[in-house]
Design a protein around this motif. Structure first.
Motif, short mmCIF file in Angstrom:
data_model
loop_
_atom_site.label_atom_id
_atom_site.label_comp_id
_atom_site.label_asym_id
_atom_site.label_seq_id
_atom_site.Cartn_x
_atom_site.Cartn_y
_atom_site.Cartn_z
N GLN A 1 0.83 -1.19 0.00
CA GLN A 1 0.00 0.00 0.00
C GLN A 1 0.88 1.26 0.00
OE1 GLN A 1 -3.39 0.11 -0.18
NE2 GLN A 1 -3.31 -2.12 -0.45
N PRO A 2 0.37 2.39 -0.48
CA PRO A 2 1.14 3.63 -0.43
C PRO A 2 1.59 3.95 1.00
CG PRO A 2 -0.78 3.92 -1.81
CD PRO A 2 -0.94 2.58 -1.16
N CYS A 3 2.84 4.26 1.15
CA CYS A 3 3.45 4.66 2.42
C CYS A 3 3.45 3.55 3.47
CB CYS A 3 2.80 5.93 2.97
SG CYS A 3 3.10 7.36 1.89
N GLN A 4 3.31 2.31 3.02
CA GLN A 4 3.49 1.18 3.94
C GLN A 4 4.94 1.12 4.40
OE1 GLN A 4 2.00 -2.64 2.57
NE2 GLN A 4 3.56 -3.76 3.73
N TYR A 5 5.84 1.38 3.46
CA TYR A 5 7.26 1.39 3.80
C TYR A 5 7.72 2.82 4.02
CZ TYR A 5 6.88 -3.37 2.04
OH TYR A 5 6.50 -4.67 1.85
N GLN A 6 8.59 2.99 5.00
CA GLN A 6 8.98 4.34 5.39
C GLN A 6 10.50 4.45 5.52
OE1 GLN A 6 6.52 6.06 8.42
NE2 GLN A 6 4.71 5.39 7.33
N VAL A 7 10.99 5.67 5.37
CA VAL A 7 12.40 5.94 5.59
C VAL A 7 12.54 6.57 6.96
CG1 VAL A 7 12.29 8.19 4.42
CG2 VAL A 7 14.49 7.04 4.69
N VAL A 8 13.51 6.08 7.72
CA VAL A 8 13.72 6.50 9.10
C VAL A 8 15.18 6.91 9.29
CG1 VAL A 8 13.76 5.72 11.52
CG2 VAL A 8 11.92 4.97 9.99
N VAL A 9 15.40 7.99 10.03
CA VAL A 9 16.73 8.34 10.51
C VAL A 9 16.65 8.41 12.02
CG1 VAL A 9 18.62 10.00 10.51
CG2 VAL A 9 17.30 9.63 8.41
N SER A 10 17.45 7.58 12.70
CA SER A 10 17.42 7.51 14.16
C SER A 10 18.79 7.80 14.74
CB SER A 10 16.97 6.12 14.62
OG SER A 10 15.60 5.92 14.35
N GLU A 11 18.78 8.31 15.96
CA GLU A 11 20.03 8.58 16.67
C GLU A 11 20.27 7.52 17.73
OE1 GLU A 11 22.05 11.91 19.67
OE2 GLU A 11 20.34 12.48 18.40
N TYR A 12 21.53 7.07 17.81
CA TYR A 12 21.96 6.10 18.82
C TYR A 12 23.24 6.62 19.47
CZ TYR A 12 18.58 2.89 16.77
OH TYR A 12 17.42 2.31 16.33
N SER A 13 23.70 5.90 20.48
CA SER A 13 24.93 6.32 21.16
C SER A 13 25.82 5.12 21.45
CB SER A 13 24.61 7.04 22.48
OG SER A 13 23.98 6.17 23.39
N ALA A 14 27.11 5.37 21.47
CA ALA A 14 28.07 4.32 21.81
C ALA A 14 27.95 3.97 23.29
CB ALA A 14 29.49 4.79 21.49
N LYS A 15 28.16 2.70 23.61
CA LYS A 15 28.10 2.24 25.00
C LYS A 15 29.51 2.30 25.59
CE LYS A 15 25.61 -1.38 25.88
NZ LYS A 15 25.20 -2.82 25.95
N VAL A 16 29.71 3.20 26.53
CA VAL A 16 31.03 3.37 27.13
C VAL A 16 30.92 3.37 28.65
CG1 VAL A 16 32.05 4.64 25.20
CG2 VAL A 16 30.78 5.89 26.92
N SER A 17 31.97 2.87 29.29
CA SER A 17 32.02 2.86 30.75
C SER A 17 32.98 3.92 31.26
CB SER A 17 32.46 1.49 31.26
OG SER A 17 33.71 1.12 30.69
N SER A 18 33.63 4.63 30.33
CA SER A 18 34.55 5.70 30.70
C SER A 18 34.30 6.88 29.78
CB SER A 18 36.01 5.22 30.58
OG SER A 18 36.34 5.00 29.22
N SER A 19 35.12 7.91 29.93
CA SER A 19 34.96 9.10 29.08
C SER A 19 35.59 8.90 27.71
CB SER A 19 35.60 10.31 29.77
OG SER A 19 36.98 10.07 30.01
N ASN A 20 36.29 7.79 27.51
CA ASN A 20 36.97 7.54 26.24
C ASN A 20 36.04 6.78 25.30
OD1 ASN A 20 38.70 7.10 24.15
ND2 ASN A 20 40.26 6.01 25.34
#
Length: 699
Positions: A336-355
């Motif tokens: 159907q029209p617009c059944q499929y969508q384009v997405v831009v999402s933000e994620y973050s690196a998993k760190v236990s220190s400031s590095n």
């Protein structure tokens, strides 16, 4: 140590520092130009002659209104001497020159006068010293004793503004020709273009020797769609598959015999449950924030299916705002029209220190939904994301949405985001009410200098329009104003475009250089006279390829800035998806924006860590499909193909001759400096480090 000895030591250090900085300046490559106006837009074709500045035919950065304003400015100057008046007119009309952005460019001040060709230019500027190169001297000699009201030749104040003045002669402000040309001449800014009257003079730098062929080595068996260098500058890269996984990999040194090191079972991030994966859909792009090293932010572009995921709930790109009714689109391959969508999402690196560099995985939860939009059909949605190297904004490449010939003319519709390149500020967080009030497609803000400020009909997100399906774009790492995008054609032509602010690249009024005649156009047509289409700088006809292989489809690449093959240096590499052809694009002359494309052979190194497969009945290696190109922190270029990851290596390993290739080191790599320009940059960085060390030791 006595005061005199200490003073002498410091003086010696200062002298050494000056020498080092001088070496640094000598080794710094001059900036290179591009046909671009001072407002960052591409010049447009003239329908006739400007009444004041002329310019019959060709392109210009001025329309009738700008031309009239320059005439008014000139007449107000009341220049009585005819010869000087002619010179002043040429200087004013430089604003209309197709290279005005470079002519008026300066990192330290806003120029009121273009860079004037100076016969005293340094050797590094590569300007020939003929009569045209002494235009600065000509301006001085012609106008030095002539009174000019509101003269542009004023001593600039800090910040770029000129001194207020009702009238002046050049000799009232400048003591000598030398002082005048130090400020306005080409040698002071080391420009690659300068004004020599009514024309510009280009850099005469010779291009690298012609490549005889591209040599590849296979360093991985996996099939990936995206590669991004680790922002920490190391020999690591991020690789992503279309199915939805991202890995952190280590790239082996050239000549080491090593292969890509990554753990397939432990991806950096696994989004396969969120990503809708099909031939035209999947994880389409990855981009790391310019400050990733400190904030750990990165972004992923992918497709989702709204019938399978509650998070897949964006607005349909076919809507009343663009006079489009989704019910009239029909189904496409059962969707159907617009059944499929384009997405831009933000994620973050998993760190236990400031590095952040120590991170080997990412937090699986989405931090923020930047963008979501429903697609009208099941093809042509681009999806690549990049950060601009100088502005720090995100560029999102979007195709026309699919169906043959863009029947609803989305690409030329200024209210539609289909067939566009968008430019978004992902550092500006918006509230839900702001997103709704501004009719945004997600959580981002609009850069204030996007083209909509000059064209109210344009959606604020749009940077460029008139694209069909941009498939792999890149900025030249040495010349960031050069933004290349390959755009997949329909029936006749595959193209490479140089993207500029507000540029219209023609689809579907044009397919490459050809007028396009759609078979079906319920969305109406665009008059050729209503747009200033920017034509491709490179490309190829479908008829140039073997029809037995399949339909042609371009894959955009990079300007080669590596050191392994000096005969490729400065050339743009691109290929066809079906892996039967690869081209290099050379700017001729340098800095002109005019390109010559050359079909080049390619083969696999005899020392390839993983042996390459042979194509039946062909001398070419069997790569399957060339999905994308990649670039690492060493500026080596990679091919991401169906049958693995391939790296461009020294041409001699494939029997190709490059006269400037240097002998391999003990580990089989080319020594630093295979390209004189690359060598200069490395030595320049070393000189800068030496300068700081000297300062630390002496003070």
């Amino acid at each position: 140590m006595g005061k005199k000895s200490l003073l002498a030591t410091r003086l010696l250090c200062w002298c050494s520092l000056v020498v080092v900085v001088f070496l640094l300046l000598l080794l710094t490559a001059p900036a290179l130009a591009l046909p671009l106006c001072t407002d960052s837009r591409a010049p447009v074709a003239l329908n006739g002659t400007l009444s004041f500045c002329g310019g019959n035919g060709g392109t210009s950065c001025c329309g009738a209104a700008a031309d009239a304003a320059l005439r008014k400015q000139f007449e107000a100057m009341n220049v009585s001497d005819a010869a000087c008046a002619g010179v002043v007119k040429s200087v004013l009309c430089a604003k209309c020159n197709p290279y005005s952005a470079e002519l008026f460019n300066s990192s330290s001040k806003i120029r009121t006068v273009p860079v004037l060709c100076n016969g005293l230019s340094s050797a590094s500027s590569a300007q020939s010293k003929d009569s045209t190169q002494n235009y600065c001297k000509l301006v001085w000699e012609t106008c030095k004793n002539v009174t000019i009201l509101d003269s542009p030749f004023q001593l600039p104040l800090q910040g770029g503004a000129g001194l207020p003045s009702s009238s002046s002669k050049l000799t009232d402000v400048w003591q000598s020709e030398s002082d005048f040309c130090t400020s306005f001449g080409g040698s002071s800014d080391n420009q690659s273009v300068c004004l020599n009257g009514n024309e510009v003079s280009f850099s005469s730098t010779e291009p690298s020797p012609t490549s005889k062929g591209i040599c590849l080595e296979r360093i991985g068996n996996g099939s990936y769609l995206n590669m991004a260098p680790h922002p920490d500058g190391s020999n690591r890269v991020f690789l992503s598959s279309q199915a939805g996984k991202i890995w952190l990999a280590t790239v082996p040194e050239q000549g080491s015999g090593g292969i890509l090191q990554l753990d397939e079972a432990s991806p950096f991030l696994d989004l396969s449950d969120e990503v809708h994966f099909d031939s035209q859909f999947g994880l389409m792009g990855i981009a790391f924030h310019p400050k990733f090293a400190t904030n750990g932010r990165f972004f992923v572009s992918y497709n989702c299916d709204r019938t399978q995921s509650p998070n897949c709930a964006g607005r349909c790109s076919c809507n009343s705002d663009i006079n489009c009714d989704p019910s009239k689109l029909g189904t496409d391959n059962g969707a159907q029209p617009c059944q499929y969508q384009v997405v831009v999402s933000e994620y973050s690196a998993k760190v236990s220190s400031s590095n952040v560099s120590e991170a080997t995985s990412a937090n699986p939860s989405e931090l923020r939904r930047i963008f979501t939009m429903g697609l009208p059909y099941t093809a042509h949605h681009g999806g690549q994301i990049l950060f601009g190297p100088t502005d720090g904004y995100m560029y999102l490449m979007m195709g026309d949405g699919g169906n043959k010939g863009d029947p609803f003319n989305f690409s030329q519709n200024k209210k539609s985001l289909l067939g566009k390149i968008m430019r978004l500020d992902v550092d500006g967080v918006q509230s839900k009410s702001q997103i709704a009030n501004l009719s945004l497609w997600g959580n981002y803000s609009i850069p204030k200098d996007n083209p909509f400020t000059d064209d109210s009909d344009l959606q604020p997100e749009i940077w460029a329009l008139g694209l069909r399906n941009p498939w792999r774009c890149s900025f030249d790492s040495d010349r960031p104003s050069y933004f290349y995008c390959a755009d997949v054609g329909q029936d006749l032509y595959e193209e490479v475009d140089l993207i500029s602010k507000g540029g219209n690249y023609g689809w579907r009024a044009y397919e490459g250089p050809y007028i396009y005649h759609p078979e079906w156009s319920p969305g109406g047509n665009t008059s050729l006279n209503s747009i200033n289409a920017i034509f491709p700088v490179m490309g190829y006809n479908h008829s140039a390829l073997n029809k037995n292989i399949g339909s042609a489809s371009i894959t955009g690449g990079f300007v080669y800035r590596g050191s392994s093959d000096p005969c490729l240096y400065g050339r743009y590499l691109y290929a066809d998806l079906y892996a039967s052809a690869m081209w290099t694009g050379t700017e001729t002359p340098a800095s002109s924006g005019n390109y010559t494309s050359t079909l080049v052979p390619f083969s696999c190194s005899k020392n390839s860590p993983i042996p390459c497969e042979s194509a039946s009945g062909s001398t070419l290696p069997s790569l399957g499909y060339i999905f994308s190109f990649g670039e690492d922190n060493n500026k080596d270029v990679f091919l991401l193909a169906y049958k693995g990851v391939y790296r461009v290596v020294r041409p001699s390993l494939c029997g190709y001759t490059c006269p400037t290739e240097k002998p391999a080191t003990n580990n089989g790599t080319s020594p630093s400096g295979s390209s004189s320009l690359a060598s200069g940059k490395r030595i320049g960085k070393l000189a800068l480090v030496m300068a700081f060390v000297l300062c630390a030791l002496c003070f």
